[in-house]
Design a protein around this motif. Structure first.
Motif, PDB file in Angstrom:
ATOM      1  N   HIS A  16      14.936   2.455   0.536  1.00 40.48           N
ATOM      2  CA  HIS A  16      14.633   3.895   0.494  1.00 40.48           C
ATOM      3  C   HIS A  16      15.518   4.718   1.412  1.00 40.48           C
ATOM      4  O   HIS A  16      15.619   4.438   2.601  1.00 40.48           O
ATOM      5  N   GLU A 132      10.748  10.189  -5.849  1.00 42.29           N
ATOM      6  CA  GLU A 132       9.689  10.066  -4.842  1.00 42.29           C
ATOM      7  C   GLU A 132       8.731  11.232  -5.042  1.00 42.29           C
ATOM      8  O   GLU A 132       8.951  12.342  -4.563  1.00 42.29           O
ATOM      9  N   TRP A 159       3.919  11.603  -3.754  1.00 44.11           N
ATOM     10  CA  TRP A 159       4.292  11.670  -2.348  1.00 44.11           C
ATOM     11  C   TRP A 159       2.988  12.021  -1.624  1.00 44.11           C
ATOM     12  O   TRP A 159       1.920  12.034  -2.229  1.00 44.11           O
ATOM     13  N   HIS A 205       3.245   5.881  -0.291  1.00 43.96           N
ATOM     14  CA  HIS A 205       2.671   7.237  -0.399  1.00 43.96           C
ATOM     15  C   HIS A 205       1.449   7.321  -1.320  1.00 43.96           C
ATOM     16  O   HIS A 205       0.889   8.417  -1.480  1.00 43.96           O
ATOM     17  N   HIS A 226       8.978   1.621   1.062  1.00 43.82           N
ATOM     18  CA  HIS A 226       9.134   1.915   2.495  1.00 43.82           C
ATOM     19  C   HIS A 226       7.761   2.117   3.129  1.00 43.82           C
ATOM     20  O   HIS A 226       7.242   3.216   3.173  1.00 43.82           O
ATOM     21  N   ARG A 237      -0.069   5.839   5.944  1.00 42.26           N
ATOM     22  CA  ARG A 237       1.074   5.452   5.104  1.00 42.26           C
ATOM     23  C   ARG A 237       1.289   3.931   5.072  1.00 42.26           C
ATOM     24  O   ARG A 237       2.056   3.430   4.260  1.00 42.26           O
ATOM     25  N   ASP A 299      14.402   4.655   5.139  1.00 41.97           N
ATOM     26  CA  ASP A 299      14.071   6.090   5.280  1.00 41.97           C
ATOM     27  C   ASP A 299      15.193   6.863   5.979  1.00 41.97           C
ATOM     28  O   ASP A 299      14.954   7.943   6.538  1.00 41.97           O
TER      29      ASP A 299
HETATM   30 ZN    ZN Z   1       8.757   8.603   1.912  1.00 37.80          ZN
END
Ligand code: ZN
Length: 349
Positions: A16, A132, A159, A205, A226, A237, A299
């Protein structure tokens, strides 16, 4: 900082990054900041530092920021919001296509595993496009085929905000992943559509209710591009042990995320974060999922990362830390490249 041991460079396949969104937000349609590493405020991923850091391939997120995705919340205005998100996403994808056309020696959109392998062999960065948050696809899925045609091969339906497909997991720390309801009917239809078209579904997410809907409905191995371990960092998360057990059972995988907010016990967005915390999460994920089911999900360009990993030239330091931690060379190769490569082989063969 750990000294780099003398061994052959490790290739990285990352789960990601948010480079395309960052370029789009700057109005950088020609991706000059990616191509020209001397540009001020360079993104974390540039052509030059990807080469230096060993980043070879990755899932490149197309993420529509809140100001566009949530521009209108009234029912009557929802069509406009979808159209705004669709156009923004297509603009970001255009940046990738422009790079692919004009600079194929530096960046290539890949739709098959052969294309990925060829790009890596030819020393050009292999990009798999990922949505995403599915806001750019309207609830009747009219745009799903459009995005597939544009090269998108991976979608996270949510998300961390509600949309037509479900609720998404809030970010506030500390918090349980179990907040809010599951996938809407449109969300369930999106899962079926992605399964049918061979588009990977991402559970990062999703809230827990959405995750369990996905686990029940999708025929694919559960994949979090991620995310980290909730047992070590109580961010909503992150994934609970029960979620990790379901991912293991499905033969799926998790890309460990470098975002400090999902690594640290205190959930702080703080660049003064030791990269050893990534090792602890990797170790934990490996103990729950097995060595063949854990990868990286950096990320880059989307979050506050430990300053050692501020850009992808920091990747060799993470790899050195893996050696110091006691991970063997085979395991390091699996974590950094092999496991994502295998997942993409299953998806894109
Ligand atoms: Zn993210």
């Amino acid at each position: 900082m750990t000294a780099l041991p003398p061994h052959t460079p490790i290739k990285v396949f990352d789960g990601h990054n948010d480079l395309l969104c960052k370029l789009w937000m700057r109005g950088d349609k020609g991706a000059q900041a990616f191509l020209n590493p001397s540009a001020p405020n360079s993104p974390s991923i540039t052509s030059q530092n990807a080469k230096e850091g060993g980043l070879k391939a990755g899932l490149f997120a197309v993420f529509v920021p809140n100001e566009v995705a949530l521009k209108n919340t009234r029912k009557s205005a929802q069509k406009d919001a979808t159209e705004g998100a669709t156009l923004a996403a297509l603009d970001m994808i255009d940046i990738a296509h422009n790079l692919d056309c004009a600079h194929r020696d530096k960046f290539r959109i890949c739709r098959t595993i052969d294309e990925i392998d060829r790009a890596v062999a030819e020393q050009t960065l292999a990009c798999i496009l990922h949505l995403e948050g599915a806001e750019p696809i309207n609830s009747s899925l009219d745009h799903l085929a459009l995005f597939y045609d544009q090269g998108v091969r991976s979608i996270g339906p949510l998300w961390s905000r509600p949309n037509d497909f479900g609720e998404g997991v809030p970010l506030a720390f500390p918090g349980s992943p179990d907040q809010g309801g599951g996938l809407s009917d449109a969300g369930k239809a999106l899962v079926a559509g992605c399964d049918e078209m061979g588009i990977m579904l991402d559970v990062s997410h999703l809230n827990e209710a959405g995750f369990w809907d996905m686990a029940r409905l999708s025929s694919q191995p559960l994949t979090a591009t991620h995310s980290n371990a909730y047992a070590l960092c109580r961010s909503p998360r992150n994934l609970t042990d029960q979620q990790l057990a379901a991912i293991k059972q499905s033969g799926g995988m998790v890309g460990a995320c470098f975002a400090s907010a999902y690594l640290r016990e205190d959930g702080q967005r703080n660049p003064d974060t030791e990269i050893d915390l990534i090792l602890r999460h990797l170790d934990y994920l490996i103990s729950h999922l097995g060595e063949a089911h854990v990868g990286l999900g950096s990320d880059f360009d989307g979050a506050v990362l430990p300053k050692t990993l501020n850009d992808c030239t920091g990747l060799p330091h993470l790899i050195a830390a893996m050696h110091d931690y006691g991970f063997g060379a085979n395991l390091i190769n699996q974590l950094c490249y092999g496991n994502w490569h295998k997942r993409m082989t299953t998806l894109l063969d």
